[in-house]
Design a protein around this motif. Sequence first.
Motif, PDB file in Angstrom:
ATOM      1  N   ASP A 442     -44.707  44.374  51.393  1.00  0.00           N
ATOM      2  CA  ASP A 442     -44.958  45.560  50.557  1.00  0.00           C
ATOM      3  C   ASP A 442     -44.823  46.871  51.316  1.00  0.00           C
ATOM      4  OD1 ASP A 442     -45.443  43.856  48.428  1.00  0.00           O
ATOM      5  OD2 ASP A 442     -47.599  43.781  48.813  1.00  0.00           O
ATOM      6  N   VAL A 443     -43.987  46.885  52.337  1.00  0.00           N
ATOM      7  CA  VAL A 443     -43.676  48.140  53.010  1.00  0.00           C
ATOM      8  C   VAL A 443     -42.568  48.815  52.218  1.00  0.00           C
ATOM      9  CG1 VAL A 443     -42.821  49.202  55.124  1.00  0.00           C
ATOM     10  CG2 VAL A 443     -44.333  47.202  55.249  1.00  0.00           C
ATOM     11  N   ALA A 444     -42.783  50.058  51.831  1.00  0.00           N
ATOM     12  CA  ALA A 444     -41.832  50.761  50.967  1.00  0.00           C
ATOM     13  C   ALA A 444     -40.421  50.717  51.538  1.00  0.00           C
ATOM     14  CB  ALA A 444     -42.271  52.212  50.780  1.00  0.00           C
ATOM     15  N   GLU A 450     -40.800  38.887  52.627  1.00  0.00           N
ATOM     16  CA  GLU A 450     -40.459  38.429  51.271  1.00  0.00           C
ATOM     17  C   GLU A 450     -41.156  37.120  50.909  1.00  0.00           C
ATOM     18  OE1 GLU A 450     -36.357  38.160  48.848  1.00  0.00           O
ATOM     19  OE2 GLU A 450     -36.439  36.867  50.604  1.00  0.00           O
ATOM     20  N   SER A 451     -41.307  36.221  51.860  1.00  0.00           N
ATOM     21  CA  SER A 451     -41.943  34.929  51.589  1.00  0.00           C
ATOM     22  C   SER A 451     -43.308  34.812  52.257  1.00  0.00           C
ATOM     23  CB  SER A 451     -41.024  33.792  52.044  1.00  0.00           C
ATOM     24  OG  SER A 451     -39.828  33.794  51.294  1.00  0.00           O
ATOM     25  N   ASN A 452     -43.883  35.952  52.600  1.00  0.00           N
ATOM     26  CA  ASN A 452     -45.226  36.020  53.177  1.00  0.00           C
ATOM     27  C   ASN A 452     -46.211  36.124  52.017  1.00  0.00           C
ATOM     28  OD1 ASN A 452     -47.585  36.600  54.558  1.00  0.00           O
ATOM     29  ND2 ASN A 452     -46.777  38.412  55.609  1.00  0.00           N
ATOM     30  N   LEU A 453     -46.493  34.993  51.373  1.00  0.00           N
ATOM     31  CA  LEU A 453     -47.265  34.997  50.119  1.00  0.00           C
ATOM     32  C   LEU A 453     -48.665  35.559  50.288  1.00  0.00           C
ATOM     33  CD1 LEU A 453     -46.300  31.523  48.566  1.00  0.00           C
ATOM     34  CD2 LEU A 453     -45.006  33.663  48.620  1.00  0.00           C
ATOM     35  N   GLY A 454     -49.281  35.338  51.468  1.00  0.00           N
ATOM     36  CA  GLY A 454     -50.650  35.809  51.680  1.00  0.00           C
ATOM     37  C   GLY A 454     -50.745  37.159  52.342  1.00  0.00           C
ATOM     38  N   ASN A 455     -49.584  37.731  52.727  1.00  0.00           N
ATOM     39  CA  ASN A 455     -49.485  39.051  53.358  1.00  0.00           C
ATOM     40  C   ASN A 455     -50.291  39.170  54.647  1.00  0.00           C
ATOM     41  OD1 ASN A 455     -48.435  41.595  53.684  1.00  0.00           O
ATOM     42  ND2 ASN A 455     -49.846  42.589  52.296  1.00  0.00           N
ATOM     43  N   TYR A 456     -50.137  38.184  55.525  1.00  0.00           N
ATOM     44  CA  TYR A 456     -50.586  38.390  56.906  1.00  0.00           C
ATOM     45  C   TYR A 456     -49.823  39.602  57.435  1.00  0.00           C
ATOM     46  CZ  TYR A 456     -50.325  38.044  61.966  1.00  0.00           C
ATOM     47  OH  TYR A 456     -50.348  38.338  63.316  1.00  0.00           O
TER      48      TYR A 456
END
Length: 529
Positions: A442-444, A450-456
Amino acid sequence: MSFKTHCLAAVAALALMCGAVQAQTLRYANQGELKSLDPYTVNETTTNAHLGHPYEGLTARGKDLKIEPALAEKWEISADGLKWRFFLRKGVKFHDGSDFTADDVIFSADRVRAQGSNFTTRIPTSAKFVKVDDHTVDVILTAPNPILNAQWDTWYIMSKKWAEANNAVAPTPAAATTPSHASLNANGTGPYRIESHQPGVKTVFKLNENYWKKIEGNIKEIIFTPISSDATRVAALLSGEVDVIEPVPIQDIQRVNASGNAQVLTGPELRTIFLGFDQTRDELLESSVKGKNPFKDPKVRQAFYQAIDIETIKSRVMRGLSTPSPLMIAPELYPHAGFTRAKFDTEAAKKLLAEAGYPQGFELGMDCPNDRYVNDGQICQAVVGMLARIGVKVNLNAQPKAQYFAKVLKPGGYKTSFYLLGWTPGTFDSHNVLYDILGCRDVAGSSRGESNLGNYCNKKVDELTDKILVESDTAKRNAMIGEAYKMTVDEFSYIPLHQQALAWGVSKKVKLAQRADNSVLLYYATKEQ
């Protein structure tokens, strides 16, 4: 010659003809479904392999997994590494008879990076595609990228005219509830065209007689049928109803090999199976803990890690056909020397939970596919039991992969608190893992994570990842990769479980090349009459 002799000769000829036709039809069964034909919907190996029959990329990978020319017959890189020129193959036609040109490449480059695509990391966000002429395309970069085209074998090129004519310019999201034209139909340049497609039921591929090169195999028709039941899938292979199945359940490998009419092709796979956590929301979606997110605390992540008995999973669930891993990448792609798994220790895990403020544990949901990886449902059930020993109650939601991906890849934010996933780096390089799986999401203006579902998220890891991409000195590059992995291991970013083993069931009438990335590509297959 008598009438009877004529008849016998005719019957014999007919039998030979039918045998020849049958030999050119290959029936393939997989445990998972093929729901969508849109090549940008789900970045998942089996789906990519299916769609590698009607579609193809600018590059391809051979049986040895080395990159080779495909729709681009060659390419050149400028001295500063900021411009790649691709020379497109002339005379190639899409299945509808239209010409393949540079316009299709530029269209596909825009479509694959558009909202709804699950392949946005295939091309840098800032890369510009410039048409030089109908068969030459320049790719202009803002920074050197020596592995730019390393995963373009599964960035499939689509027809601009066909997509525009069929209202399919936008990619179909995995969570789409209404099928698009591109999800039900295909118009590629590949060796097989789609004859018919019943989502989740059956897909028939027919040989593209106008394909630009000769395929290695002799298969003229592929009939794919999903068979989710392990027992039914094996029975279909042993009875001859199907010619190839994937996977063969571990417990049935010996029986298949002893059958006399089929065998199991086995080998190490490059995929890593792992568990991930939601580390970004202030409150988990499915948890008894309210007002905060336990997984933001590394002690909780470590507790989960140390609660999992990986050797029991290896011996009982995987029956020895797995290699426990300390890293999010296979040792064939990056050496594991210097890295070890955190020790399984239930009491230490309980202590860590208590220190984090959860002495009685807590309750949460877990998402898991049950038809995608080897024994995936059983792995998740084993994890549920192991976490129960430290007071964590897990409500397991195990679903077929189509439903699983539709849930966890929902537009507007991934919808899972705790999950199992598998990953084979498309470039076969650590940068892919560090960028796609371990990069901050989610970096603008970025496709990172893209596949970092948990956003580590660790910005220092991202900084190293960017340096790794452009570093040409192998020793320096490997040192930076090791440093980045150490940060993620120390923070218990994920729980790597193992690399699973390949297990393809193949009729003895069929010869098929097995690739370590687990792509079942049937244009390599030959079938005896």
